[in-house]
Write an enzyme that holds these catalytic residues in place. Structure first.
Site, mmCIF file in Angstrom:
data_model
loop_
_atom_site.group_PDB
_atom_site.id
_atom_site.type_symbol
_atom_site.label_atom_id
_atom_site.label_comp_id
_atom_site.label_asym_id
_atom_site.label_seq_id
_atom_site.Cartn_x
_atom_site.Cartn_y
_atom_site.Cartn_z
ATOM 1 N N PHE A 128 2.850 0.338 0.676
ATOM 2 C CA PHE A 128 2.164 0.870 1.850
ATOM 3 C C PHE A 128 2.476 -0.030 3.040
ATOM 4 O O PHE A 128 2.169 -1.221 3.034
ATOM 5 C CB PHE A 128 0.655 0.970 1.617
ATOM 6 C CG PHE A 128 -0.024 1.762 2.700
ATOM 7 C CD1 PHE A 128 -0.033 3.138 2.665
ATOM 8 C CD2 PHE A 128 -0.613 1.119 3.791
ATOM 9 C CE1 PHE A 128 -0.617 3.885 3.686
ATOM 10 C CE2 PHE A 128 -1.208 1.849 4.816
ATOM 11 C CZ PHE A 128 -1.206 3.236 4.752
ATOM 12 N N LYS A 182 10.562 6.948 1.680
ATOM 13 C CA LYS A 182 10.314 6.327 0.364
ATOM 14 C C LYS A 182 10.838 7.307 -0.686
ATOM 15 O O LYS A 182 10.080 8.148 -1.166
ATOM 16 C CB LYS A 182 8.815 6.144 0.151
ATOM 17 C CG LYS A 182 8.136 5.122 1.036
ATOM 18 C CD LYS A 182 6.661 5.072 0.647
ATOM 19 C CE LYS A 182 5.844 4.264 1.596
ATOM 20 N NZ LYS A 182 4.405 4.426 1.361
ATOM 21 N N LYS A 194 0.031 10.251 15.241
ATOM 22 C CA LYS A 194 0.281 9.317 16.317
ATOM 23 C C LYS A 194 1.430 8.373 15.962
ATOM 24 O O LYS A 194 2.013 7.731 16.836
ATOM 25 C CB LYS A 194 -0.982 8.467 16.561
ATOM 26 C CG LYS A 194 -2.231 9.274 16.788
ATOM 27 C CD LYS A 194 -3.477 8.372 16.753
ATOM 28 C CE LYS A 194 -4.725 9.213 16.704
ATOM 29 N NZ LYS A 194 -5.924 8.423 16.415
ATOM 30 N N GLY A 195 1.708 8.257 14.679
ATOM 31 C CA GLY A 195 2.637 7.226 14.192
ATOM 32 C C GLY A 195 4.026 7.258 14.797
ATOM 33 O O GLY A 195 4.650 6.217 14.997
ATOM 34 N N ASP A 206 7.011 10.330 2.906
ATOM 35 C CA ASP A 206 6.533 9.737 1.660
ATOM 36 C C ASP A 206 6.706 10.779 0.549
ATOM 37 O O ASP A 206 7.795 10.935 0.013
ATOM 38 C CB ASP A 206 5.064 9.339 1.905
ATOM 39 C CG ASP A 206 4.436 8.542 0.796
ATOM 40 O OD1 ASP A 206 5.168 7.892 0.040
ATOM 41 O OD2 ASP A 206 3.196 8.559 0.674
ATOM 42 N N GLU A 217 9.939 11.645 12.905
ATOM 43 C CA GLU A 217 8.831 11.238 12.028
ATOM 44 C C GLU A 217 8.844 9.730 11.827
ATOM 45 O O GLU A 217 9.914 9.120 11.814
ATOM 46 C CB GLU A 217 8.990 11.907 10.654
ATOM 47 C CG GLU A 217 8.199 13.189 10.493
ATOM 48 C CD GLU A 217 6.712 12.959 10.201
ATOM 49 O OE1 GLU A 217 6.180 11.880 10.557
ATOM 50 O OE2 GLU A 217 6.091 13.856 9.636
ATOM 51 N N ASP A 218 7.667 9.167 11.640
ATOM 52 C CA ASP A 218 7.602 7.747 11.317
ATOM 53 C C ASP A 218 8.028 7.484 9.876
ATOM 54 O O ASP A 218 8.895 6.672 9.609
ATOM 55 C CB ASP A 218 6.192 7.186 11.589
ATOM 56 C CG ASP A 218 5.076 8.031 10.973
ATOM 57 O OD1 ASP A 218 5.366 9.051 10.304
ATOM 58 O OD2 ASP A 218 3.895 7.687 11.159
ATOM 59 N N ASP A 225 -0.218 2.916 10.723
ATOM 60 C CA ASP A 225 -1.549 2.318 10.723
ATOM 61 C C ASP A 225 -2.101 2.101 9.317
ATOM 62 O O ASP A 225 -1.623 2.692 8.346
ATOM 63 C CB ASP A 225 -2.526 3.239 11.465
ATOM 64 C CG ASP A 225 -2.878 4.491 10.648
ATOM 65 O OD1 ASP A 225 -1.946 5.137 10.155
ATOM 66 O OD2 ASP A 225 -4.076 4.783 10.474
HETATM 67 P P1 5GP Z 1 3.792 12.668 3.025
HETATM 68 O O1 5GP Z 1 3.218 14.023 3.263
HETATM 69 O O2 5GP Z 1 5.285 12.588 3.171
HETATM 70 O O3 5GP Z 1 3.361 12.132 1.658
HETATM 71 O O4 5GP Z 1 3.076 11.695 4.016
HETATM 72 C C1 5GP Z 1 3.478 11.507 5.293
HETATM 73 C C2 5GP Z 1 2.421 10.792 6.094
HETATM 74 O O5 5GP Z 1 1.651 9.894 5.285
HETATM 75 C C3 5GP Z 1 3.083 9.927 7.147
HETATM 76 O O6 5GP Z 1 3.352 10.662 8.323
HETATM 77 C C4 5GP Z 1 2.056 8.833 7.316
HETATM 78 O O7 5GP Z 1 1.066 9.259 8.210
HETATM 79 C C5 5GP Z 1 1.428 8.682 5.947
HETATM 80 N N1 5GP Z 1 2.059 7.593 5.175
HETATM 81 C C6 5GP Z 1 2.838 7.698 4.083
HETATM 82 N N2 5GP Z 1 3.233 6.490 3.636
HETATM 83 C C7 5GP Z 1 2.695 5.583 4.478
HETATM 84 C C8 5GP Z 1 2.748 4.152 4.554
HETATM 85 O O8 5GP Z 1 3.378 3.429 3.754
HETATM 86 N N3 5GP Z 1 2.055 3.580 5.589
HETATM 87 C C9 5GP Z 1 1.346 4.307 6.495
HETATM 88 N N4 5GP Z 1 0.712 3.638 7.446
HETATM 89 N N5 5GP Z 1 1.276 5.664 6.451
HETATM 90 C C10 5GP Z 1 1.949 6.280 5.455
#
Ligand code: 5GP
Length: 183
Positions: free
Chosen positions: A156, A135, A47-48, A107, A103-104, A163
């Protein structure tokens, strides 16, 4: 929840509203010029990304369509495992389309990497990514993100779609989660 309760979840404002909106307008200009004359389809991940998608799409001057996917990643609350399940698939076929994934936040990159493999298999004409936040220090897998709003440190963050336990998406800015509220 009062406005004060909402804001007490924020340890520090990382990116304020005018800074977000200025950068999104710049991204909109760049994407509009890169996709002039193309068949642009924006793909958002629920949803982000909805909040960023709404502002980004309105800053585009080229014709475009939008579709959404919902995925769930298995893993701890604030960590991604990269194992992804599709909960809601796209309605629009990708074959021959110029697809831009919106994408929001990226990470570890594991979720996006899975998603890109899945979407590439649908034979789009092109496939790129626009992420509001990344990040870089947390990256575990190489994923090319063509358009980046902001590189942020390893904290975070919440707000502007992001969220913590489904809350705080409605903040107009991006803030660092106040660790004191975490149970
Ligand atoms: P990845 O697979 O790149 O590690 O994670 C991506 C997802 O993790 C993002 O789409 C998000 O939903 C969540 N996420 C990663 N870092 C953060 C953060 O700092 N804050 C929030 N709210 N969600 C995060």
């Amino acid at each position: 929840m009062t406005q004060t309760e909402l804001e007490s979840a924020v340890g520090e404002v990382l990116i304020d509203e005018p800074t977000l909106q200025t950068r999104i307008a710049e991204l909109g200009d760049e994407i509009s010029s890169d996709y002039a004359g193309k068949d642009l389809l924006l793909v958002g991940v629920l949803k982000g990304a909805v909040f960023f998608m709404a502002d980004l799409m309105r800053s585009l001057t080229v014709p475009c369509e939008v579709d959404f996917m919902a995925i769930s990643s298995y893993g701890a609350e604030t960590d991604s495992s990269g194992v992804v399940r599709i909960l809601k698939d796209l309605d629009i076929p990708l074959q021959g389309r110029d697809v831009l994934v919106v994408e929001d936040i990226v990470d570890s990159g594991l979720t996006l990497s899975y998603l890109m493999r899945n979407l590439r298999a649908r034979d789009p004409a092109s496939l790129e990514v626009c992420a509001l936040l990344t990040k870089p220090d947390r990256r575990e897998i190489e994923v090319p993100v063509k358009y980046v709003g902001f590189e942020i440190p390893n904290r975070f963050v919440i707000g502007y779609g992001l969220d913590y336990a489904e809350r705080y998406r409605n903040l107009r800015y991006v803030g660092v989660l106040n660790e004191e509220i975490v149970p």
